[in-house]
Design an enzyme around this catalytic site. Structure first.
Site, PDB file in Angstrom:
ATOM      1  N   SER A 282       0.368  28.623 -26.940  1.00 28.41           N
ATOM      2  CA  SER A 282       0.499  27.530 -27.920  1.00 28.41           C
ATOM      3  C   SER A 282       1.512  26.533 -27.384  1.00 28.41           C
ATOM      4  O   SER A 282       2.340  26.882 -26.549  1.00 28.41           O
ATOM      5  CB  SER A 282       1.022  28.075 -29.249  1.00 28.41           C
ATOM      6  OG  SER A 282       2.432  28.275 -29.176  1.00 28.41           O
ATOM      7  N   ASP A 283       1.457  25.304 -27.867  1.00 29.63           N
ATOM      8  CA  ASP A 283       2.581  24.411 -27.591  1.00 29.63           C
ATOM      9  C   ASP A 283       3.741  24.850 -28.491  1.00 29.63           C
ATOM     10  O   ASP A 283       3.592  25.705 -29.374  1.00 29.63           O
ATOM     11  CB  ASP A 283       2.199  22.937 -27.812  1.00 29.63           C
ATOM     12  CG  ASP A 283       3.161  22.005 -27.050  1.00 29.63           C
ATOM     13  OD1 ASP A 283       4.249  22.464 -26.631  1.00 29.63           O
ATOM     14  OD2 ASP A 283       2.843  20.806 -26.881  1.00 29.63           O
ATOM     15  N   TYR A 284       4.890  24.255 -28.263  1.00 28.71           N
ATOM     16  CA  TYR A 284       6.151  24.649 -28.894  1.00 28.71           C
ATOM     17  C   TYR A 284       6.038  24.683 -30.424  1.00 28.71           C
ATOM     18  O   TYR A 284       5.878  23.633 -31.058  1.00 28.71           O
ATOM     19  CB  TYR A 284       7.201  23.624 -28.472  1.00 28.71           C
ATOM     20  CG  TYR A 284       8.639  24.058 -28.576  1.00 28.71           C
ATOM     21  CD1 TYR A 284       9.333  24.504 -27.460  1.00 28.71           C
ATOM     22  CD2 TYR A 284       9.316  23.980 -29.776  1.00 28.71           C
ATOM     23  CE1 TYR A 284      10.663  24.866 -27.535  1.00 28.71           C
ATOM     24  CE2 TYR A 284      10.640  24.341 -29.866  1.00 28.71           C
ATOM     25  CZ  TYR A 284      11.313  24.783 -28.733  1.00 28.71           C
ATOM     26  OH  TYR A 284      12.626  25.138 -28.814  1.00 28.71           O
TER      27      TYR A 284
ATOM     28  N   ALA B  54       3.699  25.415 -32.273  1.00 31.33           N
ATOM     29  CA  ALA B  54       2.458  24.856 -32.831  1.00 31.33           C
ATOM     30  C   ALA B  54       1.760  25.828 -33.772  1.00 31.33           C
ATOM     31  O   ALA B  54       1.024  25.403 -34.669  1.00 31.33           O
ATOM     32  CB  ALA B  54       1.518  24.429 -31.713  1.00 31.33           C
TER      33      ALA B  54
END
Ligand code: NOJ
Length: 745
Positions: free
Chosen positions: A268-270, A272
């Site tokens: 995942s992105d930070y 997210a």
């Protein structure tokens, strides 16, 4: 380790240990000198009491120092039951210590072998620091310069974005069979998908795209990275047509895993996964964990959502348990591909002499890439600057070390070669007399305040504004040429750097106008993370070199371009608008049923603006040289082709000037009639060639059936029989040399 051994390892892990492999934290959770710190950071991201043991954590992000990595790994393994090494991942986007030009600039070099070489340098410096994964390349296609992250993108064109994706992944990973070779690390392509198309250029904004746009323009660059065997993919923060990417089953399973056949790790992105709730997609964290995990997101970056909820979900549901085993196996496979089970200190074994960083070889690659990335936009017989000139070097970027750009987080400003340093190195040889004055700060005081939290790298001169201006005017008066180094602050682009008005800061425009009043010839050098709108200054200057943020060696590169030791050869990878109202503006647009016609350009009911031209200030693919290239003798070898066939087209290119130069010859196609209308032109191939003075060469292109296909309304890549136009030119606006052929039924 063999796959069977990895599966055996998965089998002996407890559910909590398995979930730990899917949790990624920042380095502040691990103290290399003492035991693991639990309280502060644990509370900060809200691990439920007694639910999570830090010792199970599978990976860390953004610990970038060799000694720190060594110590953390050592301590971690001492306390670890199964001795599964930690993975260290970091944002090394365009350089570890040797910083390269920003990706948008790099792409404008159209020199992808050189970009691959730069990626090898990045990998080597990371390898020596003990980093295992870089969150690069970002291959999000972009059409809107209001968005600050165009800086990290390869631009607006799918072909350039694909080439960039492939070159970066190959250079970073250096795959040997299944293994990531020595001196290389794993790459992570991002942000899946279409993060580069937020509405109105607003950071983290919603993305609404038709199937046609998504499939034909936005997805191919991620696919190219996957075909190049990229080991990780990062999800995007945004919603795509209403569904957040990080929980989007169709995107992550049907497209990424099944259609693109991606078998690596999806991270995942930070935070997210946690943000799924804030988007309004889920009601609580448990639901977020479930939906993200079921959509096949393996690693939860920097939240406690997986840690708190996946164990219970897995215990209740055998389907989730099975997915958990698969995800953990993927994490272990990456650790194995890096050889971490054999050597957890990969790259760090000789800590003391592990410093490839900023070697001459690395700096040379960075400088060459800067020289090929900088674009000459305008030149009214002033560049290159002759010998014996008195030069006034004016503007806030003349000696500005922050010119590395926003995402060079591991770069050090002390290593930046500024333009002043660059000119100092050649001024004697050129017999130039160079005087320097800052003229203004990058931003006005009020703006500096609003960026202050982040703006530590940007230098600020405390002198009164008027004094700065007068110093500049004084040296300008004594000069033959004024070289003005202006630009946006590095804090105005990059993540969180959306601007409604992407122009040069006011104070700097005022400075330029004051200098202009002296009647001197001005060479403008622009530092920026995006195409800025230059219409308010373009007529005041005799030449423009668009430097972007050119990296550690930018000053030497610019000095070589100004003196003519190197001939500019970059061409824009992103359109430069004339005005904000034109945004988004890009070359591969559609005709409309009512395009502007030449014999009646002001027709009221044509597709046009009343108050602005339709055309950009500088189009995609545009860039000048100190020599002239003449095109002639367009040839197409046949009038028709079948699906099994190919067509050859060629053109003669002649260097009619007195300097050696590099030209980027561009091949565009236009599918004249299709059931989903195709853009007025699409770049399908290009050649970057070097020609000596008066040298002429015939440049050949091959048109293959794959170039004629598009993703159609039957959801397949196919071509349609009929007429195609083929255009060869020096930029996307060049219509002089064209022909056509028929694709037979
Ligand atoms: C958020 C950014 O969107 C992404 O590109 C980056 O890799 C992560 N933060 C990690 O720092």
């Amino acid at each position: 380790m063999k796959i069977e051994a990895l599966k055996d390892l998965v089998a002996i892990l407890s559910i909590e240990e398995k979930v730990g492999q899917l949790v990624q934290l920042t380095g502040d959770f691990f103290d290399s000198n003492n035991d693991v710190i639990e309280t502060g950071p644990m509370k900060k991201i809200g691990f439920q009491k007694n639910k999570y043991e830090l010792a199970h954590t599978g990976s860390l992000l953004n610990v970038v120092d060799a000694e720190e990595i060594y110590k953390i790994q050592k301590k971690y393994l001492e306390n670890s039951k199964h001795k599964i090494p930690l993975l260290f991942m970091a944002d090394i986007i365009y350089g570890y210590k040797t910083i390269f030009p920003i990706p948008l600039a790099q792409s404008g070099s159209w020199n992808f072998p050189l970009i691959e070489k730069s990626a090898k340098v990045i990998a080597k410096e990371c390898y020596d620091a003990g980093i295992h994964v870089t969150f690069s390349p970002m291959v999000d296609l972009v059409r809107d310069p209001r968005w600050g992250r165009v800086l990290e993108s390869p631009g607006e064109d799918p072909l350039l974005a694909k080439q960039y994706a492939k070159s970066m992944v190959r250079g970073i990973q250096g795959m040997q069979g299944d293994q990531i070779s020595e001196n290389h690390i794993a790459a992570c392509v991002k942000h899946f998908a279409a993060y580069g198309a937020p509405q109105a250029g607003l950071e983290y904004g919603a993305v609404e795209l038709s199937t046609d746009s998504l499939q034909n323009y936005y997805l191919p660059s991620y696919k190219a990275a996957i075909d190049a065997d990229v080991k990780l993919v990062m999800t995007a923060f945004n919603t795509l047509n209403g569904i957040p990417c990080t929980g989007n089953k169709w995107l992550n399973k049907d497209i990424l895993r099944e259609t693109f056949n991606f078998t690596g790790l999806l991270i995942s992105d930070y935070a997210a996964i946690e943000e799924l709730k804030i988007h309004g997609f889920t009601e609580n964290d448990q639901e977020s964990a479930q939906l993200a995990f079921e959509s096949s997101v393996d690693i939860d970056m920097k939240t406690s959502v997986y840690a708190n909820h996946l164990p219970d979900l897995a215990k209740k549901d055998t389907r989730i348990m099975k997915l958990l085993d698969e995800a953990v196996l993927r994490v272990l496979q990456l650790k194995n591909a890096l050889g971490l089970f054999e050597d957890p200190y990969r790259g760090l074994s000789e800590l003391s002499n592990s410093h490839s960083v900023l070697s001459d070889k690395h700096k040379e690659v960075s400088q060459t890439l800067a020289e090929e990335s900088i674009v000459l936009l305008k030149n009214k017989d002033i560049l290159p600057i002759d010998e014996n000139k008195k030069i006034a070097l004016v503007g806030p970027y003349v000696d500005e070390p922050s010119a590395l750009g926003f995402w060079a987080i591991t770069g050090e400003t002390k290593d930046t070669i500024t333009l002043k340093a660059g000119l100092d190195s050649i001024k004697e040889e050129m017999k130039w007399k160079v005087q320097v004055a800052k003229g203004s700060n990058i931003l006005e005081e009020s703006d500096i305040e609003s960026y202050a939290k982040y703006a530590s790298a940007m230098s600020v001169d405390e002198k009164p504004k008027q004094q700065l201006l007068e110093e500049a005017i004084e040296i300008a008066k004594e000069s033959n040429i004024v070289v003005m180094c202006l630009g946006e602050s590095i804090y105005q682009s990059g993540e969180g750097g959306s601007r409604t008005t992407p122009v040069l800061p006011d104070e700097q425009v005022k400075l330029l106008k004051e200098i202009k009043k002296l009647g001197k010839q001005i060479v403008l050098i622009v530092y920026a993370g995006r195409p800025l709108i230059l219409d308010n200054v373009i007529d005041d200057v005799s030449a423009v070199l668009y430097a972007w943020f050119p990296g550690t060696m930018g000053g030497y590169a610019l000095a070589n371009l100004l003196s003519g030791k190197v001939n500019p050869s970059g061409k824009l990878a992103m359109t430069m608008p004339r005005s904000i109202g034109q945004i988004p503006i890009f070359y591969n647009t559609y005709s409309s049923g009512r395009p502007i016609v030449e014999n009646n350009p002001n027709h009221r009911f044509a597709s046009r603006y009343l108050d602005e031209k339709n055309t950009p200030l500088y189009c995609f693919g545009y860039g000048l040289s100190y020599t002239e290239f003449e095109y002639s003798g367009f040839e197409i070898d046949k009038e028709s082709m079948t699906e099994q066939d190919e067509i050859r087209v060629s053109i003669k290119v002649r260097n009619v000037g007195e300097k050696q130069g590099k030209e980027i010859v561009q091949l565009y196609l236009h599918d004249v009639a299709a059931r989903v209308v195709r853009p007025i032109k699409e770049l399908k191939d290009f050649k970057k060639i070097t020609l000596n003075p008066h040298e002429e060469r015939r440049i050949d292109f091959k048109i293959t059936i794959d170039m004629l296909k598009y993703y159609n309304s039957n959801e397949e890549w196919a071509s349609e029989p009929g007429k195609f136009e083929v255009i060869i030119g020096k930029d996307s606006n060049d219509q002089r040399f064209k022909g056509s052929f028929i694709l037979e039924d």
